[in-house]
Each structure stands twice: as structure tokens, then as C-alpha cells.
Scaffold this motif. Structure first.
Motif, PDB file in Angstrom:
ATOM      1  N   LEU A 152      -2.837   9.962   2.664  1.00  0.00           N
ATOM      2  CA  LEU A 152      -3.088   9.531   4.444  1.00  0.00           C
ATOM      3  C   LEU A 152      -2.692   7.796   4.310  1.00  0.00           C
ATOM      4  N   ASP A 153      -1.481   8.052   4.564  1.00  0.00           N
ATOM      5  CA  ASP A 153      -0.896   6.507   5.187  1.00  0.00           C
ATOM      6  C   ASP A 153      -1.218   6.269   6.597  1.00  0.00           C
ATOM      7  N   GLU A 154      -2.638   5.147   6.881  1.00  0.00           N
ATOM      8  CA  GLU A 154      -2.854   5.334   8.289  1.00  0.00           C
ATOM      9  C   GLU A 154      -3.011   6.249   9.212  1.00  0.00           C
ATOM     10  N   PRO A 155      -3.972   6.983   8.925  1.00  0.00           N
ATOM     11  CA  PRO A 155      -4.283   8.893   9.476  1.00  0.00           C
ATOM     12  C   PRO A 155      -4.872   7.949  10.873  1.00  0.00           C
ATOM     13  N   PRO A 198       2.559  10.237   5.608  1.00  0.00           N
ATOM     14  CA  PRO A 198       3.233   9.415   5.765  1.00  0.00           C
ATOM     15  C   PRO A 198       3.357   8.643   6.741  1.00  0.00           C
ATOM     16  N   GLN A 199       3.388   7.175   7.188  1.00  0.00           N
ATOM     17  CA  GLN A 199       3.525   5.951   7.605  1.00  0.00           C
ATOM     18  C   GLN A 199       3.666   6.943   9.084  1.00  0.00           C
ATOM     19  N   ARG A 200       5.485   6.523   8.645  1.00  0.00           N
ATOM     20  CA  ARG A 200       6.667   6.603   9.347  1.00  0.00           C
ATOM     21  C   ARG A 200       6.763   8.403   9.202  1.00  0.00           C
ATOM     22  N   LYS A 254       1.210  -1.312   0.147  1.00  0.00           N
ATOM     23  CA  LYS A 254       0.264  -0.231  -0.593  1.00  0.00           C
ATOM     24  C   LYS A 254       0.926   1.506   0.114  1.00  0.00           C
ATOM     25  N   THR A 255       1.938   1.252   0.524  1.00  0.00           N
ATOM     26  CA  THR A 255       2.819   2.764   0.549  1.00  0.00           C
ATOM     27  C   THR A 255       3.489   2.713  -0.752  1.00  0.00           C
ATOM     28  N   THR A 256       3.990   1.707  -0.501  1.00  0.00           N
ATOM     29  CA  THR A 256       4.495   1.230  -2.200  1.00  0.00           C
ATOM     30  C   THR A 256       3.720   2.415  -3.291  1.00  0.00           C
TER      31      THR A 256
END
Ligand code: ATP
Ligand code: MG
Lengths: 291, 278
Positions: free
Chosen positions: B177-180, B95-97, B59-61
């Protein structure tokens, strides 16, 4: 040993009537400004270990320069910039590079040992490299210090905002198109230059007194980057000036006073904040009233 | 298999006609391993989309591809009609991180402002317009009172709102939005979803949101993109969010229940492949 009077104006006039003291103050002021600013980024990017490693690696460069009969600052610049480039190549996440930096550090210190063993009668140079000796700085040394400082300050003025963004939020900064490797490299090179000139005052062993402690004080006092940088520079300047002043009248090494003042500042901020926290907790009871 | 290349539309600003995202036969991977392939889908302007799929599915990719941080190995991808390039101001990204930890003693407003101006040259003293833009973004996420709090002292949920403000400050047309929702409690995740949904509806901001818990999103979604088992597929929420579909996706038994008001609730079950004892 010079006579100290209780009249500050006379004292300052006396001190600055000596050419070597003028030199020391000029170089010291430039160095404190650069170290104060770069130090803020060091603290923000958690690069204290890289700073430590660059200082010690730079020692080997300085030893090599002495061996070749050159100004140690050149050796420092070459070695720290080389190491800085190596560290930038290793990766972007500074906090995760301890092992690689340590490996690089051990190797460069090993080189330093070779240079030391090749050259006899090193004692004085080694001592001043380890603990700093700004009073001996030559006119040419001052010019070099001012020139490289100006380059670093100009570079910082250009990329300060990008560097701050890249340090605070790497992934978003990268997505916004910032060149992360280029910024990391630029930072390491600026750090290398700042360390190389700061070694002249405090030496490689006490490098944190100028490169880390003032910024550590500042970052506890304010949350705005601009104010923090100004505070950090102010602490570095006061420590340097007072250190030089005291050395002139007492003959004790300036680096000790610089370390002591910077550390004193840090300690008072920590204690002051602990007390303030305790007071405010007592003033406001911890159980909030239901609304 | 087609390679991305010269047949892409030329770079430029005016490729707005048609889909916001158009993917055709995409394949993506790192060095020797393929993460997913044969992905073809489109995203239209103003759609609110959830990206779901197990950890490590890619997903992030996919976000990295859309942001131009990574190139597809095969296939074509266009975002706003052009091949994605880093630094597109029309995209806001959370981002997620994050680099921030609890020692980061920098006030939140600084980060939000950098979201708008961090890529500029110069030292960046505070300009009035910039402060006002930050205030607007902070107000939009209901974080005005957090503006002068240090980032390191914020709770996970408060931080998420600051990151969203950082992404919103440039008035993006698309949000990634990555895992907000990962750090938010029930109320806060509903609030954040409503907030984003409001943006989608009022400003037609196309939004892709990675989530592991789909429940707070269900009512607002236009589409679901699911990434699993080396493939990417899209579907309407009611098609994808079935017990069979989700169980296959995650490899664990998942039940989709309908409550009395016809909301659906997804309940994760045990992993049928892991024969754990009682
Ligand atoms: N920089 C990298 N180098 C090599 N492999 C990577 C890299 N980044 C991710 N991967 C691999 O690619 C796959 C997809 O990763 P990705 O981060 O896209 O997953 P994800 O769906 O976002 O997972 P999660 O739900 O855990 O965030 C994983 O198998 C991961 O190990
Ligand atoms: Mg992910």
C-alpha cells in the motif's frame, strides 16, 4: 433530388432500391458501430487530441493515395496507422502527450500540403476528404470497410477488458502483468482504422461527430462501461442513418446532419442534466438535518 | 557484488517455506543514479510493516522491485521464494498515483471488479461470481454504499477505500500500500489502519504500507523499514521511532513524545539546516 412522401415504408423502399444507398447504409452502419465503441475508449483515455491529429494526418495520406491513383482509404490507413504507432512509441500517458502529438501533426500536415501542390484538379477529392462523401462509396469500398471493421471488432472483443483496466488504473494494470505498450499500440491502431473508415462519412474535419460526440453523450448517461458502449453505438447509428436518409431526400450533405444530430444529443443531455440537478437540489434542501 | 542471475530459486508455486520477502545486498537505481544500495532484510508471513522515509528516498521504487516492475541492479530478491515477476496474483497493490480524475464517470464497482479480472482476455460482461467477489471486497473496506457511485465523484478518502477493495478482491497474501493514508482524515486513517490490521491478523496477509505520518500506525506495527540517504534498514518500531533516529532519517528535528497512556506521538520540527528567519 428525390420525392419524399410522408409514408416512411415507401420512402425506405425507394431509398434502398438504389444500389449506392444500400452501399452507403452498409458501410455507414459498420462505421457507426466501430466508431461508437472505439469512441468510448477515446473519451475514457482522454485521447481526443490524438483522434484529431490522426484524422488530419490521415488527410495527407489520402492526398498521397489520390496522387498515386489509389483509393484514398488506403492512404488514410497507412498514414493513420503509422502515426498511431509513433504516438504509442512516444509514451503511455496519453494525456501528457499533447506537445509530441502536435509536433507530429504539423509535420504530416506539411506533407499533405506538398501532395496537394503536386496534383492539379484536386478540388472534388479534397472536398470529400474534408467533409465526407459516403454516397460515392464503391462495392469494393464497402467490402474493405466491412473487413477492417470486422478485424477491429474482433480485436476489441479480445482485449476490451484489459484495455479498460489499463485505461482506468495504469499502475495496477501494469503490476498485474498487462503489457502496457502493447495495449497502447493496439488501441492506437484500432483508433487509426476507425478514423480511416469514418472519414468516408464525415471527413477529417468532422471526425469528432462520430468518434467523440456519441461517446461523450453516453459517458454522461451511464456509469457502466457496457451500457456506455451500447449507448454510444446507438447514438452513432441514429445519427448516421438519419443523416443518410435526409441526404437522400434533400441533397444536403449527410455529414452536416450527422454532426447536428450528435451535437443535439450532447446538448440535450447537458441541459437535461443541469435541469435535473437543479430540480433535485430544490427537492432536497442542502443542509442535512443533524442525526 | 553479486549479480542477480542463475542462482535464484526456480520459478514455481511452492516456495512458501521461510520468509515472504528476502532481500540480500540489493541495489536499485534509474539509468546512472543509484537510489539505494546494500539493502538486506527479510519480511515474515503476516507481518505488518511501515515503510517510512523522506520524499524521493526510494519507497515506491522498493514496491516496484517487489512487484517485478523493475529489476535490482545488484543483489538478490525473492518474494514468496521466487524472483518477483509482474502479474503475481498473490500480491495486492495500491499505487501512489492513479489515472482516475474527477471526470471519470465510471462506477466504482467496475474498478474493483477489474482488480480481480482485468487481466483476463475477452470482453468481460458481468458475471455473477465476479459481482459477488466485488461485493465482498467492498464490504470488507466498508464501501458497500459506494459501489454504484462514479469514481470521479468520490472524495479522496472514499477513493482510497475503493482502491483497497480493488487490491483485496483477489484475496492476496501480501498487500503493498503506497501512501494509502495520504487523503484520509484522522478517523478514516485509523479505520483504514484497523481494517488492514484486521486482515493481517485474521488472514495473515503480509502488509507493507508507506506512510509519512506514522502516528495512526504505531500500535499495530511489527516492524519498520526505513529508506533514507541511499540505504534501507529495518528495525522494531520502538528502536526506530526515537527522536534521534527519526531526526537523522528526515534531516529535520523530530520529537517523539510519550503521552499519559504510553502512546507515542511524533511531532515534526523545523529543519535545522534551513536557517529561516523568525
Ligand atoms: N522513472 C524514473 N526515472 C528516473 N528516476 C526516477 C524514476 N522514478 C523515480 N525516480 C527517482 O528515484 C528516486 C526514488 O523515487 P521513489 O518514487 O521511489 O521515491 P519515494 O520514496 O516513493 O518518494 P515519495 O515519498 O515522494 O513518494 C527519486 O529520486 C526519483 O526522482
Ligand atoms: Mg512514493
Amino acid at each position: 433530388m428525390t420525392d419524399f412522401s410522408w409514408n416512411l415504408v415507401t420512402d425506405l423502399r425507394l431509398m434502398w432500391s438504389f444500389h449506392f444507398m444500400q452501399n452507403a447504409f452498409e458501410a455507414g452502419t459498420m462505421i457507426a458501430v466501430v466508431a461508437g465503441i472505439v469512441g468510448y475508449l477515446v473519451v475514457l483515455r482522454r485521447s481526443a487530441f490524438a483522434t484529431h491529429a490522426l484524422g488530419h494526418g490521415g488527410f495527407s495520406g489520402a492526398a498521397a493515395a489520390v496522387l498515386l491513383g489509389a483509393n484514398p482509404v488506403y492512404g488514410l490507413l497507412v498514414f493513420t496507422m503509422g502515426m498511431g504507432t509513433g504516438m504509442a512509441l512516444l509514451g503511455q500517458r496519453a494525456a501528457n502527450r499533447d506537445v509530441e502529438i502536435g509536433t507530429l501533426l504539423a509535420f504530416t500536415l506539411g506533407l499533405g500540403l506538398v501532395f496537394l501542390s503536386l496534383y492539379k484538379g484536386f478540388a472534388d477529392e479534397v472536398y470529400s476528404l474534408l467533409f465526407g462523401e459516403i454516397l460515392g462509396i464503391s462495392d469494393a469500398g464497402v467490402v474493405l470497410t466491412v473487413e477492417v471493421s470486422a478485424v477491429v471488432l474482433a480485436g476489441l472483443a479480445l482485449i476490451a477488458r484489459r484495455l479498460l483496466f489499463a485505461s482506468l488504473d495504469e499502475d495496477v494494470a501494469e503490476a498485474k502483468g498487462l503489457p502496457m505498450f502493447g495495449l497502447g499500440l493496439a488501441f492506437m491502431l484500432m483508433l487509426a482504422v476507425a478514423i480511416s473508415i469514418a472519414v468516408q462519412i464525415v471527413g477529417v474535419l468532422l471526425i469528432f461527430a462520430l468518434m467523440v460526440t456519441p461517446a461523450a453523450v453516453a459517458i454522461r448517461l451511464t456509469q457502466r462501461p457496457l451500457y456506455a458502449v451500447l449507448t454510444s453505438v446507438a447514438v452513432a447509428l441514429v445519427a448516421t442513418w438519419v443523416g443518410l436518409f435526409v441526404q437522400f431526400f434533400s441533397n444536403y450533405p449527410a455529414s452536416f446532419f450527422i454532426v447536428a444530430i450528435a451535437f443535439g444529443g450532447y446538448l440535450s443531455v447537458r441541459i437535461g442534466q443541469a435541469l435535473a440537478g437543479r430540480l433535485s437540489r430544490r427537492a432536497a434542501p442542502s443542509t442535512p438535518a443533524p442525526s | 557484488m553479486r549479480r542477480e542471475g542463475l542462482d535464484d530459486p526456480p520459478g514455481g508455486g511452492s516456495g512458501d517455506v521461510g520468509s515472504v520477502i528476502r532481500a540480500d545486498g540489493l541495489e536499485v537505481g534509474y539509468r546512472d543514479h543509484v537510489v539505494w544500495k546494500d539493502a538486506s532484510f527479510t519480511v515474515e508471513r503476516g507481518e505488518f510493516i511501515a515503510l517510512i522515509g523522506p520524499n524521493g528516498a526510494g519507497k515506491t521504487t522498493l514496491f516496484r522491485l517487489l512487484l517485478g516492475l523493475q529489476r535490482p541492479r545488484a543483489g538478490t530478491l525473492t518474494v514468496f521464494g521466487v524472483r518477483p515477476e509482474r502479474g503475481n496474483p498473490r500480491i495486492g497493490y495500491v499505487p501512489q498515483r492513479h489515472t482516475i480524475d474527477n471526470e471519470t464517470n465510471v462506477e466504482s464497482e467496475t474498478l474493483v471488479r477489474l482488480g480481480g479480472s482485468g487481466a483476463r482476455w475477452g470482453p468481460g460482461f458481468s458475471w455473477r461470481a465476479e459481482r459477488e467477489a466485488a461485493a465482498v471486497a467492498l464490504r470488507a473496506v466498508g464501501a458497500t454504499e459506494l459501489a454504484h457511485r462514479p469514481l470521479g465523484a468520490l472524495s479522496g478518502g472514499e477513493l482510497q477505500r475503493i482502491f483497497l477493495a480493488e487490491a483485496l478482491i483477489g484475496n492476496p497474501e501480501m498487500l503493498l500500500l503506497d501512501e494509502p493514508l495520504s487523503n484520509l482524515d484522522l478517523r478514516r486513517s485509523r479505520e483504514l489502519v484497523e481494517l488492514v490490521h484486521g486482515l493481517v491478523q485474521s488472514r495473515h496477509v503480509t502488509t507493507l504500507l508507506v506512510a509519512h505520518d506514522i502516528n495512526p500506525l504505531i500500535e499495530c506495527l511489527d516492524k519498520v523499514i526505513y529508506v533514507a540517504n541511499g540505504h534501507v534498514a529495518t528495525g522494531r518500531p520502538d528502536e526506530v521511532l526515537t527522536s534521534e533516529g527519526l531526526s537523522a532519517l528526515y534531516g529535520v528535528s523530530v520529537e517523539v513524545l510519550h503521552d499519559s497512556r504510553n502512546n507515542i506521538v511524533i511531532v515534526g520540527g523545523e529543519n535545522p539546516h534551513e536557517g529561516r528567519g523568525p
